[in-house]
Design an enzyme around this catalytic site. Structure first.
Site, PDB file in Angstrom:
ATOM      1  N   ASP A  31       0.847  -1.193   0.000  1.00 39.14           N
ATOM      2  CA  ASP A  31       0.000   0.000   0.000  1.00 39.14           C
ATOM      3  C   ASP A  31       0.886   1.249   0.000  1.00 39.14           C
ATOM      4  O   ASP A  31       1.883   1.322   0.710  1.00 39.14           O
ATOM      5  CB  ASP A  31      -0.925  -0.015   1.233  1.00 39.14           C
ATOM      6  CG  ASP A  31      -2.078   0.954   1.089  1.00 39.14           C
ATOM      7  OD1 ASP A  31      -3.232   0.501   0.987  1.00 39.14           O
ATOM      8  OD2 ASP A  31      -1.832   2.186   1.064  1.00 39.14           O
ATOM      9  N   HIS A  47     -11.402  -8.036 -12.764  1.00 37.63           N
ATOM     10  CA  HIS A  47     -11.993  -6.810 -12.215  1.00 37.63           C
ATOM     11  C   HIS A  47     -13.329  -7.146 -11.552  1.00 37.63           C
ATOM     12  O   HIS A  47     -14.345  -7.271 -12.229  1.00 37.63           O
ATOM     13  CB  HIS A  47     -12.174  -5.731 -13.280  1.00 37.63           C
ATOM     14  CG  HIS A  47     -12.781  -4.474 -12.706  1.00 37.63           C
ATOM     15  ND1 HIS A  47     -12.040  -3.518 -12.053  1.00 37.63           N
ATOM     16  CD2 HIS A  47     -14.062  -4.063 -12.626  1.00 37.63           C
ATOM     17  CE1 HIS A  47     -12.830  -2.577 -11.611  1.00 37.63           C
ATOM     18  NE2 HIS A  47     -14.074  -2.871 -11.946  1.00 37.63           N
ATOM     19  N   ASN A  87     -12.892  -3.106   2.644  1.00 37.64           N
ATOM     20  CA  ASN A  87     -13.910  -2.060   2.732  1.00 37.64           C
ATOM     21  C   ASN A  87     -14.828  -2.206   1.527  1.00 37.64           C
ATOM     22  O   ASN A  87     -14.357  -2.436   0.409  1.00 37.64           O
ATOM     23  CB  ASN A  87     -13.245  -0.682   2.740  1.00 37.64           C
ATOM     24  CG  ASN A  87     -12.355  -0.473   3.950  1.00 37.64           C
ATOM     25  OD1 ASN A  87     -12.707  -0.861   5.054  1.00 37.64           O
ATOM     26  ND2 ASN A  87     -11.194   0.124   3.734  1.00 37.64           N
ATOM     27  N   GLY A  93     -16.380   2.752   3.263  1.00 32.96           N
ATOM     28  CA  GLY A  93     -15.141   3.505   3.113  1.00 32.96           C
ATOM     29  C   GLY A  93     -14.249   3.033   1.983  1.00 32.96           C
ATOM     30  O   GLY A  93     -13.055   3.320   1.970  1.00 32.96           O
ATOM     31  N   HIS A  98     -12.098  -1.740  -6.987  1.00 28.98           N
ATOM     32  CA  HIS A  98     -11.613  -3.049  -7.463  1.00 28.98           C
ATOM     33  C   HIS A  98     -11.363  -3.823  -6.176  1.00 28.98           C
ATOM     34  O   HIS A  98     -10.548  -3.388  -5.339  1.00 28.98           O
ATOM     35  CB  HIS A  98     -10.341  -2.874  -8.293  1.00 28.98           C
ATOM     36  CG  HIS A  98      -9.750  -4.142  -8.833  1.00 28.98           C
ATOM     37  ND1 HIS A  98      -9.448  -4.332 -10.177  1.00 28.98           N
ATOM     38  CD2 HIS A  98      -9.377  -5.290  -8.218  1.00 28.98           C
ATOM     39  CE1 HIS A  98      -8.929  -5.534 -10.349  1.00 28.98           C
ATOM     40  NE2 HIS A  98      -8.877  -6.144  -9.169  1.00 28.98           N
ATOM     41  N   HIS A 100     -10.285  -5.592  -3.048  1.00 31.20           N
ATOM     42  CA  HIS A 100      -8.934  -5.762  -2.497  1.00 31.20           C
ATOM     43  C   HIS A 100      -9.026  -6.074  -1.024  1.00 31.20           C
ATOM     44  O   HIS A 100      -9.928  -5.616  -0.330  1.00 31.20           O
ATOM     45  CB  HIS A 100      -8.061  -4.528  -2.740  1.00 31.20           C
ATOM     46  CG  HIS A 100      -8.670  -3.232  -2.284  1.00 31.20           C
ATOM     47  ND1 HIS A 100      -9.629  -2.577  -3.016  1.00 31.20           N
ATOM     48  CD2 HIS A 100      -8.461  -2.482  -1.186  1.00 31.20           C
ATOM     49  CE1 HIS A 100      -9.993  -1.477  -2.390  1.00 31.20           C
ATOM     50  NE2 HIS A 100      -9.310  -1.392  -1.261  1.00 31.20           N
ATOM     51  N   HIS A 102      -6.872  -5.759   2.439  1.00 28.25           N
ATOM     52  CA  HIS A 102      -5.732  -5.167   3.138  1.00 28.25           C
ATOM     53  C   HIS A 102      -5.178  -6.229   4.085  1.00 28.25           C
ATOM     54  O   HIS A 102      -5.909  -6.711   4.967  1.00 28.25           O
ATOM     55  CB  HIS A 102      -6.169  -3.969   3.971  1.00 28.25           C
ATOM     56  CG  HIS A 102      -6.748  -2.821   3.201  1.00 28.25           C
ATOM     57  ND1 HIS A 102      -6.025  -1.683   2.913  1.00 28.25           N
ATOM     58  CD2 HIS A 102      -7.987  -2.626   2.687  1.00 28.25           C
ATOM     59  CE1 HIS A 102      -6.805  -0.839   2.245  1.00 28.25           C
ATOM     60  NE2 HIS A 102      -8.001  -1.379   2.097  1.00 28.25           N
TER      61      HIS A 102
HETATM   62  P1  AMP Z   1      -9.764   1.342   0.213  1.00 25.27           P
HETATM   63  O1  AMP Z   1      -9.877   2.701   0.876  1.00 25.27           O
HETATM   64  O2  AMP Z   1     -10.150   0.217   1.103  1.00 25.27           O
HETATM   65  O3  AMP Z   1     -10.480   1.321  -1.123  1.00 25.27           O
HETATM   66  O4  AMP Z   1      -8.226   1.114  -0.035  1.00 25.27           O
HETATM   67  C1  AMP Z   1      -7.537   1.644  -1.133  1.00 25.27           C
HETATM   68  C2  AMP Z   1      -6.084   1.609  -0.768  1.00 25.27           C
HETATM   69  O5  AMP Z   1      -5.329   1.793  -1.945  1.00 25.27           O
HETATM   70  C3  AMP Z   1      -5.636   2.721   0.207  1.00 25.27           C
HETATM   71  O6  AMP Z   1      -5.101   2.125   1.387  1.00 25.27           O
HETATM   72  C4  AMP Z   1      -4.573   3.480  -0.591  1.00 25.27           C
HETATM   73  O7  AMP Z   1      -3.502   3.922   0.211  1.00 25.27           O
HETATM   74  C5  AMP Z   1      -4.153   2.458  -1.619  1.00 25.27           C
HETATM   75  N1  AMP Z   1      -3.596   3.001  -2.864  1.00 25.27           N
HETATM   76  C6  AMP Z   1      -4.139   3.959  -3.650  1.00 25.27           C
HETATM   77  N2  AMP Z   1      -3.377   4.153  -4.729  1.00 25.27           N
HETATM   78  C7  AMP Z   1      -2.333   3.284  -4.633  1.00 25.27           C
HETATM   79  C8  AMP Z   1      -1.198   3.002  -5.439  1.00 25.27           C
HETATM   80  N3  AMP Z   1      -0.970   3.646  -6.608  1.00 25.27           N
HETATM   81  N4  AMP Z   1      -0.321   2.053  -5.013  1.00 25.27           N
HETATM   82  C9  AMP Z   1      -0.528   1.404  -3.847  1.00 25.27           C
HETATM   83  N5  AMP Z   1      -1.583   1.623  -3.056  1.00 25.27           N
HETATM   84  C10 AMP Z   1      -2.471   2.547  -3.429  1.00 25.27           C
HETATM   85 ZN    ZN Z   2     -10.044  -3.225 -11.792  1.00 24.87          ZN
END
Ligand code: AMP
Ligand code: ZN
Length: 114
Positions: A31, A47, A87, A93, A98, A100, A102
């Site tokens: 992240d 996706h 999330n 939040g 896409h 993911h 954490h």
């Molecule tokens: P969410 O808020 O659960 O959708 O998490 C999205 C996550 O993506 C956040 O923790 C961001 O810090 C992370 N993020 C956004 N852009 C990038 C990027 N280019 N490379 C790595 N992490 C990213």
């Molecule tokens: Zn995607």
């Protein structure tokens, strides 16, 4: 793949990332704004917009994400535990649409919601 999706671009390599793990189904990278010493994003290569879009046809990707999480947790030295969070949607939040997971650890985690 969705050409307007940040994580699809990361999977495709047109946006750089710090890769931690990759297989046929899963891509994982650090992240950009880590919330703990280890903060890895584990994403399906298909996706899927969010947890709300998981169904019988695509759930293999979710299983593969969790298989990858087990491997990454071991390789990142998280033997004493970690947390996995997804999330979902506006109220959950979610900022990148896409799916993911954490993977967070490397420290004794505080503040639990449940
Ligand atoms: P969410 O808020 O659960 O959708 O998490 C999205 C996550 O993506 C956040 O923790 C961001 O810090 C992370 N993020 C956004 N852009 C990038 C990027 N280019 N490379 C790595 N992490 C990213
Ligand atoms: Zn995607």
């Amino acid at each position: 793949m969705n050409e307007n999706c940040l994580f699809c671009k990361i999977i495709g390599g047109s946006i750089p990332s710090s890769k931690v793990y990759e297989d046929e189904y899963v891509y994982a990278f650090r992240d950009i704004n880590p919330q703990a010493p280890v903060h890895v994003l584990v994403v399906p290569k298909a996706h899927i917009a969010s947890a709300a879009e998981i169904n019988t046809d695509n759930s293999v990707y979710v299983a593969k994400c969790f298989e990858a999480i087990t491997k990454i947790a071991a390789s990142e030295g998280l033997g004493s535990g970690y947390r996995v969070i997804t999330n979902c949607g506006e109220d959950g939040g979610q900022s990148v649409m896409h799916l993911h997971f954490h993977l967070i650890g490397g420290v004794k985690l505080g503040e639990k919601i449940i």
